[in-house]
Design a protein around this motif. Sequence first.
Motif, PDB file in Angstrom:
ATOM      1  N   GLN A  19    -101.206  19.144 -47.920  1.00 61.80           N
ATOM      2  CA  GLN A  19     -99.916  18.477 -47.813  1.00 61.80           C
ATOM      3  C   GLN A  19    -100.040  17.143 -47.085  1.00 61.80           C
ATOM      4  O   GLN A  19    -100.904  16.937 -46.240  1.00 61.80           O
ATOM      5  N   GLU A  20     -99.134  16.252 -47.416  1.00 59.10           N
ATOM      6  CA  GLU A  20     -99.065  14.963 -46.758  1.00 59.10           C
ATOM      7  C   GLU A  20     -98.398  15.128 -45.390  1.00 59.10           C
ATOM      8  O   GLU A  20     -97.342  15.734 -45.265  1.00 59.10           O
ATOM      9  N   HIS A  21     -99.060  14.623 -44.358  1.00 57.34           N
ATOM     10  CA  HIS A  21     -98.516  14.723 -43.006  1.00 57.34           C
ATOM     11  C   HIS A  21     -97.895  13.392 -42.603  1.00 57.34           C
ATOM     12  O   HIS A  21     -98.509  12.337 -42.788  1.00 57.34           O
ATOM     13  N   ALA A  22     -96.696  13.435 -42.065  1.00 59.95           N
ATOM     14  CA  ALA A  22     -96.050  12.223 -41.578  1.00 59.95           C
ATOM     15  C   ALA A  22     -96.786  11.728 -40.340  1.00 59.95           C
ATOM     16  O   ALA A  22     -97.433  12.491 -39.628  1.00 59.95           O
ATOM     17  N   ARG A  23     -96.687  10.454 -40.098  1.00 61.44           N
ATOM     18  CA  ARG A  23     -97.368   9.857 -38.955  1.00 61.44           C
ATOM     19  C   ARG A  23     -96.770  10.361 -37.652  1.00 61.44           C
ATOM     20  O   ARG A  23     -95.550  10.414 -37.489  1.00 61.44           O
ATOM     21  N   ASP A  24     -97.645  10.707 -36.713  1.00 57.76           N
ATOM     22  CA  ASP A  24     -97.188  11.159 -35.391  1.00 57.76           C
ATOM     23  C   ASP A  24     -97.028   9.939 -34.485  1.00 57.76           C
ATOM     24  O   ASP A  24     -97.996   9.409 -33.949  1.00 57.76           O
ATOM     25  N   ASN A  25     -95.798   9.513 -34.343  1.00 54.58           N
ATOM     26  CA  ASN A  25     -95.468   8.327 -33.546  1.00 54.58           C
ATOM     27  C   ASN A  25     -94.856   8.715 -32.202  1.00 54.58           C
ATOM     28  O   ASN A  25     -94.204   7.895 -31.564  1.00 54.58           O
ATOM     29  N   THR A  26     -95.087   9.948 -31.772  1.00 58.35           N
ATOM     30  CA  THR A  26     -94.360  10.491 -30.629  1.00 58.35           C
ATOM     31  C   THR A  26     -94.508   9.644 -29.375  1.00 58.35           C
ATOM     32  O   THR A  26     -93.503   9.262 -28.744  1.00 58.35           O
ATOM     33  N   ASN A  27     -95.735   9.337 -28.984  1.00 62.09           N
ATOM     34  CA  ASN A  27     -95.944   8.575 -27.746  1.00 62.09           C
ATOM     35  C   ASN A  27     -95.314   7.186 -27.823  1.00 62.09           C
ATOM     36  O   ASN A  27     -94.736   6.702 -26.848  1.00 62.09           O
ATOM     37  N   ALA A  28     -95.446   6.544 -28.972  1.00 66.88           N
ATOM     38  CA  ALA A  28     -94.891   5.207 -29.125  1.00 66.88           C
ATOM     39  C   ALA A  28     -93.370   5.206 -28.975  1.00 66.88           C
ATOM     40  O   ALA A  28     -92.796   4.371 -28.273  1.00 66.88           O
ATOM     41  N   VAL A  29     -92.708   6.164 -29.641  1.00 66.00           N
ATOM     42  CA  VAL A  29     -91.244   6.237 -29.568  1.00 66.00           C
ATOM     43  C   VAL A  29     -90.793   6.579 -28.152  1.00 66.00           C
ATOM     44  O   VAL A  29     -89.871   5.952 -27.609  1.00 66.00           O
ATOM     45  N   VAL A  75     -84.139  -8.082 -30.696  1.00 60.39           N
ATOM     46  CA  VAL A  75     -82.819  -8.063 -30.062  1.00 60.39           C
ATOM     47  C   VAL A  75     -82.123  -6.717 -30.230  1.00 60.39           C
ATOM     48  O   VAL A  75     -81.225  -6.378 -29.461  1.00 60.39           O
ATOM     49  N   LEU A  76     -82.515  -5.948 -31.257  1.00 60.89           N
ATOM     50  CA  LEU A  76     -81.952  -4.601 -31.444  1.00 60.89           C
ATOM     51  C   LEU A  76     -83.064  -3.555 -31.405  1.00 60.89           C
ATOM     52  O   LEU A  76     -84.136  -3.743 -31.977  1.00 60.89           O
ATOM     53  N   ASP A  77     -82.779  -2.454 -30.727  1.00 64.67           N
ATOM     54  CA  ASP A  77     -83.735  -1.355 -30.533  1.00 64.67           C
ATOM     55  C   ASP A  77     -83.487  -0.268 -31.581  1.00 64.67           C
ATOM     56  O   ASP A  77     -82.453   0.399 -31.565  1.00 64.67           O
ATOM     57  N   ASN A  78     -84.463  -0.087 -32.469  1.00 60.83           N
ATOM     58  CA  ASN A  78     -84.330   0.897 -33.545  1.00 60.83           C
ATOM     59  C   ASN A  78     -85.125   2.174 -33.285  1.00 60.83           C
ATOM     60  O   ASN A  78     -85.378   2.942 -34.221  1.00 60.83           O
ATOM     61  N   SER A  79     -85.493   2.432 -32.058  1.00 62.36           N
ATOM     62  CA  SER A  79     -86.307   3.612 -31.768  1.00 62.36           C
ATOM     63  C   SER A  79     -85.616   4.930 -32.155  1.00 62.36           C
ATOM     64  O   SER A  79     -86.317   5.883 -32.524  1.00 62.36           O
ATOM     65  N   PRO A  80     -84.262   5.042 -32.119  1.00 59.39           N
ATOM     66  CA  PRO A  80     -83.658   6.293 -32.579  1.00 59.39           C
ATOM     67  C   PRO A  80     -83.944   6.600 -34.053  1.00 59.39           C
ATOM     68  O   PRO A  80     -84.063   7.762 -34.434  1.00 59.39           O
ATOM     69  N   GLN A  81     -84.065   5.551 -34.857  1.00 64.79           N
ATOM     70  CA  GLN A  81     -84.377   5.773 -36.263  1.00 64.79           C
ATOM     71  C   GLN A  81     -85.809   6.286 -36.422  1.00 64.79           C
ATOM     72  O   GLN A  81     -86.076   7.216 -37.190  1.00 64.79           O
ATOM     73  N   SER A  82     -86.729   5.704 -35.656  1.00 65.54           N
ATOM     74  CA  SER A  82     -88.109   6.200 -35.672  1.00 65.54           C
ATOM     75  C   SER A  82     -88.165   7.616 -35.131  1.00 65.54           C
ATOM     76  O   SER A  82     -88.936   8.455 -35.616  1.00 65.54           O
ATOM     77  N   SER A  91     -92.202   9.894 -43.043  1.00 64.16           N
ATOM     78  CA  SER A  91     -92.660   8.539 -42.794  1.00 64.16           C
ATOM     79  C   SER A  91     -91.543   7.575 -43.158  1.00 64.16           C
ATOM     80  O   SER A  91     -90.477   7.989 -43.611  1.00 64.16           O
ATOM     81  N   PHE A  92     -91.807   6.280 -42.986  1.00 62.97           N
ATOM     82  CA  PHE A  92     -90.760   5.289 -43.247  1.00 62.97           C
ATOM     83  C   PHE A  92     -90.238   5.412 -44.667  1.00 62.97           C
ATOM     84  O   PHE A  92     -91.001   5.535 -45.632  1.00 62.97           O
ATOM     85  N   ASP A  93     -88.929   5.361 -44.779  1.00 63.95           N
ATOM     86  CA  ASP A  93     -88.267   5.445 -46.073  1.00 63.95           C
ATOM     87  C   ASP A  93     -87.109   4.455 -46.055  1.00 63.95           C
ATOM     88  O   ASP A  93     -86.269   4.485 -45.139  1.00 63.95           O
ATOM     89  N   ALA A  95     -84.408   4.113 -47.829  1.00 63.75           N
ATOM     90  CA  ALA A  95     -83.059   4.686 -47.911  1.00 63.75           C
ATOM     91  C   ALA A  95     -82.635   5.223 -46.541  1.00 63.75           C
ATOM     92  O   ALA A  95     -81.483   5.026 -46.108  1.00 63.75           O
ATOM     93  N   GLU A  96     -83.560   5.884 -45.849  1.00 67.49           N
ATOM     94  CA  GLU A  96     -83.261   6.390 -44.493  1.00 67.49           C
ATOM     95  C   GLU A  96     -82.983   5.229 -43.548  1.00 67.49           C
ATOM     96  O   GLU A  96     -82.088   5.295 -42.696  1.00 67.49           O
ATOM     97  N   TRP A  97     -83.762   4.164 -43.697  1.00 66.70           N
ATOM     98  CA  TRP A  97     -83.572   2.993 -42.844  1.00 66.70           C
ATOM     99  C   TRP A  97     -82.176   2.395 -43.036  1.00 66.70           C
ATOM    100  O   TRP A  97     -81.494   2.061 -42.070  1.00 66.70           O
ATOM    101  N   LYS A  98     -81.744   2.286 -44.287  1.00 71.27           N
ATOM    102  CA  LYS A  98     -80.434   1.691 -44.553  1.00 71.27           C
ATOM    103  C   LYS A  98     -79.297   2.595 -44.072  1.00 71.27           C
ATOM    104  O   LYS A  98     -78.228   2.099 -43.702  1.00 71.27           O
ATOM    105  N   GLN A  99     -79.524   3.898 -44.074  1.00 73.64           N
ATOM    106  CA  GLN A  99     -78.526   4.800 -43.484  1.00 73.64           C
ATOM    107  C   GLN A  99     -78.370   4.511 -42.006  1.00 73.64           C
ATOM    108  O   GLN A  99     -77.259   4.526 -41.458  1.00 73.64           O
ATOM    109  N   TRP A 100     -79.495   4.206 -41.351  1.00 76.36           N
ATOM    110  CA  TRP A 100     -79.458   3.896 -39.915  1.00 76.36           C
ATOM    111  C   TRP A 100     -78.736   2.578 -39.655  1.00 76.36           C
ATOM    112  O   TRP A 100     -77.841   2.514 -38.807  1.00 76.36           O
TER     113      TRP A 100
END
Length: 254
Positions: A19-29, A75-82, A91-93, A95-100
Amino acid sequence: MRVFSFLLVFFILTFASGQEHARDNTNAVLWQQRSGEYRALCFQAYNYARVSLDKQMKRRTKKPKCIIVDIDETVLDNSPQSGKLLLMGKSFDLAEWKQWTALEGADTVPGACSFLKYAASKKVEVFYVSNRDQSELIPTMNNLNRFGFPYVDTTHMLFRDDTSNKQHRRDLIAETHHIIMLVGDNLSDFSTVFYQDDKDVKIEVDKLATLFGTVYIMLPNPMYGDWEQSLYEKKKNLTENEKAEIRKEKIIAY
């Protein structure tokens, strides 16, 4: 029964491994959302920007002065979307981004709004040059207006057109204004020189070292960036698993 159980476990593990695993961005977020260091670096960047602005105001220019700023992680913090993508295992999508962005709910990057208001008080115009889609213009303006950012209008918002390369939009601004400062979280927010073919980006940064903190104001962004694409050496359609393997190969160790 034991044979059946063994086969069941075998097939589950075999299926899961493929299976494809999404990127683990936990520490960065978490670092962007929770650390004092992130906030300190943002304040530091905008404090430098204010000092530089005051110096630039002493110089006369034929054209009106302006500042160009990126939007996302500048100027805007998008970490909640990540963060949501992490929890969803995705992973980044787009459609999900535009919902945010449609929610108009991004918080400000520390120090951003107060600095841009200060610039506006000195009659320095602010242009927002972003690679957000044109369909995101109104929600983005609403989000910025909620915090009182200056120059939030269709004249000063230059969103992505047919390319993500921002140079054409910067050139358009330069026709009518004197650009005294550029603010962003990616080197491509400042100049195309950093990501031209066959160039070592670190060497290009070293050549322009004196511009950082004066003309180029860099914000921290641990979650994503143009820099990562150079790791993949122009390989297209890589899976997240393949990208992860390449990133490991690029690590410098002893």
